[in-house]
Design an enzyme around this catalytic site. Structure first.
Site, PDB file in Angstrom:
ATOM      1  N   ASP A  55       0.840  -1.197   0.000  1.00 15.62           N
ATOM      2  CA  ASP A  55       0.000   0.000   0.000  1.00 15.62           C
ATOM      3  C   ASP A  55       0.876   1.249   0.000  1.00 15.62           C
ATOM      4  O   ASP A  55       0.656   2.200  -0.759  1.00 15.62           O
ATOM      5  CB  ASP A  55      -0.915  -0.025   1.223  1.00 15.62           C
ATOM      6  CG  ASP A  55      -1.762   1.238   1.342  1.00 15.62           C
ATOM      7  OD1 ASP A  55      -2.534   1.524   0.416  1.00 15.62           O
ATOM      8  OD2 ASP A  55      -1.633   1.934   2.365  1.00 15.62           O
ATOM      9  N   GLU A 127      -1.708  -5.245  -3.875  1.00 14.40           N
ATOM     10  CA  GLU A 127      -0.839  -4.503  -2.956  1.00 14.40           C
ATOM     11  C   GLU A 127       0.234  -5.423  -2.376  1.00 14.40           C
ATOM     12  O   GLU A 127       1.394  -5.023  -2.242  1.00 14.40           O
ATOM     13  CB  GLU A 127      -1.670  -3.902  -1.823  1.00 14.40           C
ATOM     14  CG  GLU A 127      -2.549  -2.733  -2.258  1.00 14.40           C
ATOM     15  CD  GLU A 127      -3.399  -2.183  -1.132  1.00 14.40           C
ATOM     16  OE1 GLU A 127      -3.786  -1.003  -1.210  1.00 14.40           O
ATOM     17  OE2 GLU A 127      -3.700  -2.938  -0.180  1.00 14.40           O
TER      18      GLU A 127
END
Length: 241
Positions: A55, A127
């Site tokens: 992320d 991610e």
């Protein structure tokens, strides 16, 4: 250790991704959903820690590119575009582009209920893969791997007027290029009170640079600022104006 079958399987994913892992176990871990871990008796790590890292990696990739590319965009606008690009739906779409769902390790229940095509699972796995690439190499490599996939999404949102604050862009451009600030003036009002139309002129250094109309003064000022940017800044249309 991974089976030869799993290693061969992941070879295709690496081709899809455009990156070959030095440590294939990192990629496998990035694809391991918590539902799979919960069904196994042996100690296996799921992909949530990689997801956390990935992320941040994707945020940096998008932020770095936008700051370099869109020099007249305000911080607020950059934040809005970044949030749109790295949201669940967008990342899930990027995961589908590389058929990521086909390679996930899911629990039986999650698999049977369509987990391989759930936006949340795909976005989180994308991610996690970004985090795995970072740990297997470095941030520069992660940038090279993921930016080409993210650039199209960034450009799409950068061209969307609802994300743009043209007044802020014009002020930034004027201060840095013309050493002045824009001045807005309502030059015309038409229509009844419940359907007013405003026409606004924007000037810099006393010269008219753009006009715009809208159902409110704010809307008309935004339209005038956009008109001025088209007139003053050759890079405006190139950057999605």
């Amino acid at each position: 250790m991974l089976s030869k079958e799993r290693i061969d399987e992941l070879a295709q994913l690496q081709i899809n991704l455009g990156y070959t892992f030095k440590d294939i176990l990192l990629l496998n871990k990035a694809l391991t959903h918590k539902s799979y871990v919960n069904e196994k008796s042996e100690a296996i790590k799921n992909n949530e820690r990689f997801e956390f890292m990935g992320d941040s990696v994707l945020d940096v990739v998008v932020s770095h590119y936008m700051v370099k590319t869109f020099q007249d965009f305000s911080e607020g606008l950059l934040s809005k575009i970044r949030a749109a690009v790295v949201n669940e739906a967008c990342l899930a779409g990027l995961a589908r582009d590389i058929c990521l769902g086909d390679y996930l390790l899911l629990g039986r229940g999650e698999d049977l209920t369509g987990g391989r095509d759930k936006n949340s699972i795909l976005a989180n796995a994308f991610e996690a893969v970004a985090g795995a690439v970072y740990f297997d190499s470095n941030l520069e490599t992660a940038y090279d791997v993921f930016l080409p996939r993210l650039k199209k999404e960034i450009a799409q949102y950068a061209k969307t007027s609802r994300f743009r604050d043209f007044k802020s862009e014009l002020q930034h451009f004027s201060q840095n290029t013309l050493n002045c600030i824009p001045f807005y003036k309502v030059v015309k009002e038409t229509g009844p009170d419940h359907e007013k139309q405003f026409e606004v002129v924007v000037r810099t250094n006393g010269e008219e640079q753009g006009r715009g109309a809208g159902r409110s003064k704010k809307e008309a000022e935004q339209a005038a600022a956009r008109s001025a940017l088209e007139h003053l800044n050759p890079e405006f249309k190139e950057n999605g104006g």
